[in-house]
Design a protein around this motif. Structure first.
Motif, PDB file in Angstrom:
ATOM      1  N   ASP A   1       0.798  -1.226   0.000  1.00  0.00           N
ATOM      2  CA  ASP A   1       0.000   0.000   0.000  1.00  0.00           C
ATOM      3  C   ASP A   1       0.831   1.277   0.000  1.00  0.00           C
ATOM      4  OD1 ASP A   1      -2.096  -1.713   0.201  1.00  0.00           O
ATOM      5  OD2 ASP A   1      -2.426  -1.404   2.335  1.00  0.00           O
TER       6      ASP A   1
ATOM      7  N   TYR B   1     -12.209   4.178   5.026  1.00  0.00           N
ATOM      8  CA  TYR B   1     -12.939   2.997   4.584  1.00  0.00           C
ATOM      9  C   TYR B   1     -12.706   1.798   5.491  1.00  0.00           C
ATOM     10  CZ  TYR B   1     -13.809   5.584   0.310  1.00  0.00           C
ATOM     11  OH  TYR B   1     -14.225   6.508  -0.604  1.00  0.00           O
TER      12      TYR B   1
ATOM     13  N   GLY C   1     -10.055   0.198   6.427  1.00  0.00           N
ATOM     14  CA  GLY C   1      -9.139  -0.835   5.965  1.00  0.00           C
ATOM     15  C   GLY C   1      -9.277  -1.190   4.510  1.00  0.00           C
ATOM     16  N   VAL C   2     -10.287  -0.672   3.866  1.00  0.00           N
ATOM     17  CA  VAL C   2     -10.495  -1.033   2.468  1.00  0.00           C
ATOM     18  C   VAL C   2      -9.649  -0.137   1.560  1.00  0.00           C
ATOM     19  CG1 VAL C   2     -12.204  -1.054   0.613  1.00  0.00           C
ATOM     20  CG2 VAL C   2     -12.793  -1.913   2.879  1.00  0.00           C
ATOM     21  N   VAL C   3      -9.002  -0.753   0.590  1.00  0.00           N
ATOM     22  CA  VAL C   3      -8.253   0.024  -0.385  1.00  0.00           C
ATOM     23  C   VAL C   3      -9.254   0.583  -1.390  1.00  0.00           C
ATOM     24  CG1 VAL C   3      -6.390  -0.026  -2.075  1.00  0.00           C
ATOM     25  CG2 VAL C   3      -6.358  -1.593  -0.149  1.00  0.00           C
ATOM     26  N   PRO C   4      -9.432   1.889  -1.446  1.00  0.00           N
ATOM     27  CA  PRO C   4     -10.506   2.438  -2.265  1.00  0.00           C
ATOM     28  C   PRO C   4     -10.179   2.504  -3.751  1.00  0.00           C
ATOM     29  CG  PRO C   4      -9.368   4.207  -1.150  1.00  0.00           C
ATOM     30  CD  PRO C   4      -8.689   2.936  -0.736  1.00  0.00           C
TER      31      PRO C   4
ATOM     32  N   GLY D   1       1.345  -7.157   8.188  1.00  0.00           N
ATOM     33  CA  GLY D   1       0.007  -7.500   7.709  1.00  0.00           C
ATOM     34  C   GLY D   1       0.024  -8.649   6.720  1.00  0.00           C
TER      35      GLY D   1
ATOM     36  N   GLY E   1      -0.270  -9.429  11.612  1.00  0.00           N
ATOM     37  CA  GLY E   1      -0.866  -8.100  11.489  1.00  0.00           C
ATOM     38  C   GLY E   1      -2.288  -8.162  10.953  1.00  0.00           C
ATOM     39  N   GLU E   2      -2.536  -9.154  10.120  1.00  0.00           N
ATOM     40  CA  GLU E   2      -3.874  -9.352   9.579  1.00  0.00           C
ATOM     41  C   GLU E   2      -4.854  -9.695  10.707  1.00  0.00           C
ATOM     42  OE1 GLU E   2      -3.895 -12.414   6.592  1.00  0.00           O
ATOM     43  OE2 GLU E   2      -6.069 -12.632   6.660  1.00  0.00           O
TER      44      GLU E   2
ATOM     45  N   ASP F   1      -5.763  -6.572  12.468  1.00  0.00           N
ATOM     46  CA  ASP F   1      -6.699  -5.758  11.689  1.00  0.00           C
ATOM     47  C   ASP F   1      -8.102  -6.325  11.701  1.00  0.00           C
ATOM     48  OD1 ASP F   1      -5.457  -3.442  10.777  1.00  0.00           O
ATOM     49  OD2 ASP F   1      -4.301  -4.563   9.318  1.00  0.00           O
ATOM     50  N   LYS F   2      -8.198  -7.640  11.579  1.00  0.00           N
ATOM     51  CA  LYS F   2      -9.531  -8.237  11.513  1.00  0.00           C
ATOM     52  C   LYS F   2     -10.237  -8.191  12.860  1.00  0.00           C
ATOM     53  CE  LYS F   2      -9.072 -10.710   7.228  1.00  0.00           C
ATOM     54  NZ  LYS F   2      -8.852 -11.958   6.473  1.00  0.00           N
TER      55      LYS F   2
ATOM     56  N   LYS G   1     -11.369  -4.645  13.392  1.00  0.00           N
ATOM     57  CA  LYS G   1     -12.560  -4.345  12.605  1.00  0.00           C
ATOM     58  C   LYS G   1     -13.794  -4.952  13.278  1.00  0.00           C
ATOM     59  CE  LYS G   1     -14.208  -4.169   7.863  1.00  0.00           C
ATOM     60  NZ  LYS G   1     -13.879  -4.443   6.463  1.00  0.00           N
TER      61      LYS G   1
ATOM     62  N   TYR H   1      -8.997   1.547  11.804  1.00  0.00           N
ATOM     63  CA  TYR H   1      -7.853   1.089  11.031  1.00  0.00           C
ATOM     64  C   TYR H   1      -6.725   2.106  11.131  1.00  0.00           C
ATOM     65  CZ  TYR H   1      -5.384  -0.970   7.084  1.00  0.00           C
ATOM     66  OH  TYR H   1      -4.449  -1.575   6.290  1.00  0.00           O
TER      67      TYR H   1
ATOM     68  N   LEU I   1     -16.099 -13.532   8.681  1.00  0.00           N
ATOM     69  CA  LEU I   1     -14.716 -13.709   9.147  1.00  0.00           C
ATOM     70  C   LEU I   1     -14.621 -14.985   9.960  1.00  0.00           C
ATOM     71  CD1 LEU I   1     -13.482 -10.244  10.514  1.00  0.00           C
ATOM     72  CD2 LEU I   1     -12.446 -11.576   8.679  1.00  0.00           C
TER      73      LEU I   1
ATOM     74  N   PHE J   1      -3.945  -9.240   2.709  1.00  0.00           N
ATOM     75  CA  PHE J   1      -3.075  -8.081   2.521  1.00  0.00           C
ATOM     76  C   PHE J   1      -2.445  -8.047   1.144  1.00  0.00           C
ATOM     77  CE2 PHE J   1      -3.873  -6.757   6.622  1.00  0.00           C
ATOM     78  CZ  PHE J   1      -3.370  -5.480   6.765  1.00  0.00           C
TER      79      PHE J   1
ATOM     80  N   TYR K   1     -11.141  -8.508   0.652  1.00  0.00           N
ATOM     81  CA  TYR K   1     -11.502  -7.984   1.976  1.00  0.00           C
ATOM     82  C   TYR K   1     -11.233  -6.483   2.069  1.00  0.00           C
ATOM     83  CZ  TYR K   1     -11.288  -7.520   7.090  1.00  0.00           C
ATOM     84  OH  TYR K   1     -11.482  -7.124   8.380  1.00  0.00           O
ATOM     85  N   ARG K   2     -10.162  -6.015   1.432  1.00  0.00           N
ATOM     86  CA  ARG K   2      -9.783  -4.612   1.542  1.00  0.00           C
ATOM     87  C   ARG K   2     -10.209  -3.803   0.318  1.00  0.00           C
ATOM     88  NH1 ARG K   2      -4.315  -3.130   2.739  1.00  0.00           N
ATOM     89  NH2 ARG K   2      -3.602  -4.400   1.010  1.00  0.00           N
TER      90      ARG K   2
END
Lengths: 347, 139
Positions: A11, A39, A41-44, A136, A162-163, A166-167, A170, A176, B36, B62, B80-81
């Motif tokens: 990222d 968002y 954690g969402v990559v927009p 992550g 790391g995931e 994050d989860k 969330k 995030y 999840l 990721f 997911y992201r």
């Protein structure tokens, strides 16, 4: 010798100039954090599209801050694997263009080796050492004989450390990025309120077990998210803070257990810890307080993906005569992690 | 046409994934849905085993995509992201419906309305049971 490093494997879009492997003249990171936060954690946007939008500015800023300009650069280094192909390509194209037009060497860098190198800016580690790369996307236990080389002892069999942060963050509605959110929330919680499983994998206590150095975070994630009541200590509070603290304990204790095991088995009393999760204060405390080995951490600003670690490592690779061709290709995976050595599918 | 299976453990989910994988010939796109921790990656481990993949299948949350090769290629996506379905389509564009490859997508339910043909695998959590239902849609 000044090396320009470029990092676009996931990222972050980052460029850095490092002198002689350790002196960071600049380290510019355009993080997509502000987008991510919005968002949760969402990559927009396609990560590669964002990389290509900002990469030129990031490189220019890194050169300007370093005061070198293009003319003061002796070589250019770039993360070429592992990562998302489309994202890696943006960094590779930039690096190749610079190398070709300035007629300077190009050095492709393994992103994991670069993370491990990040401890060198603030420590003077002695090799061989045990290394833990926790982020992550990765959870790796390594043995490193010298700078830029390693052997994989173990890895996660499912989710990365790391995931899991994050989860769970969330799930608890903490926002995030999950790592800092869990750590902050955990401060107000009781880490013994829940006894979440410290997943060390069945049978791995025996010396030759294939999972001896492997990790698993999906079971812990599932325990926290889908069946936390089962693990509650009778009479304890059960706020989000308590869940976060108990999760953090289970998620980080296992890192120390596995690292200590490698220290003992291999007789190497030095452990380097790098990657985003190395920022976690509980991890730092656990490892720093350990008396059986010495531990090395990167400065907090160098745990996440950044180009300084790429440029720093490249100095050593350059010294060893390593050069990449202009047809250097990105690769998504690290070397193959083959089962058989590990017991993932029952055999 | 659909089928239904109940899994009581991680191992059973992997085993079911293997059976499901045995029914694939390449060229399929699988959409895995479920909350999840329902076992989407576990199921993918089974599919990979069936495809002759020897590497360890880990979560691509990721990395967004992991690729494996065995008897068939396996492209394991995780959206997911990612929020935007046009972007999802972009990302799978080079890989979907190739005869030598299986594409498995976690968190890609939004693609349901954009793909002509896919295998939908839903994992529903009921107490400790996982109810796996498979439906195939062909153009």
């Amino acid at each position: 010798m000044n090396i320009l490093g470029i990092e676009t494997s996931c990222d972050e879009t980052s460029a850095s100039v490092v002198r002689n492997g350790t002196r960071i003249l600049s380290n510019v990171v355009a993080t997509q954090f502000e987008f991510h936060e919005r968002y949760a954690g969402v990559v927009p946007e396609i990560a590669s599209r964002r990389h290509s939008e900002v990469i030129n500015y990031v490189i220019e800023e890194a050169l300007e801050e370093a005061g070198t300009g293009f003319e003061g650069i002796d070589a250019v280094a770039v993360s070429s694997h592992p990562g998302l192909i489309g994202s890696l390509l943006v960094g590779l194209i930039a690096a190749k263009t610079i190398a070709a037009s300035l007629a300077i060497p190009l050095i492709g860098i393994n992103h994991i080796e670069a993370h491990l190198y990040s401890v060198h800016f603030d420590n003077d580690p002695v090799y061989p050492l045990i290394a833990l790369i926790i982020s992550g996307g990765h959870t790796l236990l390594l043995r490193s004989e010298s700078i830029g080389g390693y052997e994989i002892l173990g890895s996660t069999l499912d989710d990365a450390a790391g995931e899991a942060f994050d989860k769970v963050a969330k799930h608890l509605g903490l926002g995030y990025p999950g790592g800092p959110a869990i750590e902050e929330t955990a401060k107000k919680g009781d880490e013994n309120a829940f006894f979440f499983p410290i997943v060390t994998l069945a049978g791995d206590k025996s010396k030759n077990h294939p999972d001896r150095y492997n990790f698993s975070y999906s079971g812990l994630k599932n325990a926290v998210i889908n069946q936390s009541e089962r693990f509650k200590t009778p009479g304890a509070r059960s706020t989000a803070c308590d869940i976060a603290a108990s999760f953090q304990k289970a998620a980080t204790d296992v890192l120390l257990i596995k690292a200590k095991r490698a220290v003992k088995d291999l007789g190497i009393r030095r452990v380097a810890v790098a990657g985003g999760v190395a920022n976690n204060s509980r991890v730092r405390r656990l490892f720093m307080n350990e008396t059986e080995f010495e531990s090395y951490f990167p400065a907090r600003g160098l745990t996440q993906d950044n180009a300084a670690m790429v440029a720093g490592l490249a100095y050593h690779k350059h010294g060893l005569g390593e050069r990449s061709d202009l047809d250097l290709q990105p690769r998504s995976r690290l070397e193959n992690i083959v089962k058989g050595k590990r017991n993932t599918h029952g055999k | 046409m659909g089928s239904r299976y109940i899994s009581n453990s991680f191992e059973e989910t992997v085993r079911y994934g293997k059976a499901l994988g045995d029914s694939l010939t390449g060229g399929e796109v699988l959409l895995l849905t479920g909350v999840l921790g329902s076992g989407k990656t576990a199921l993918t481990k089974g599919i990979a085993e069936s495809a002759g993949v020897r590497e360890v299948v880990t979560s691509p949350s990721f990395t967004i995509m992991n690729e494996y090769s065995g008897r068939l290629l396996l492209y394991h996506f995780d959206f997911y992201r990612i929020d935007d379905e046009a972007e999802m389509e972009d990302l799978i564009g080079d890989f979907a419906y190739r005869e030598d490859a299986i594409v498995v997508i976690e968190w890609g339910e939004k693609l349901k309305d954009r793909l002509d043909s896919f295998v939908l695998v839903n994992i529903a959590l009921q107490n400790s049971e996982r109810i796996i239902t498979v439906t195939r849609r062909r153009a």
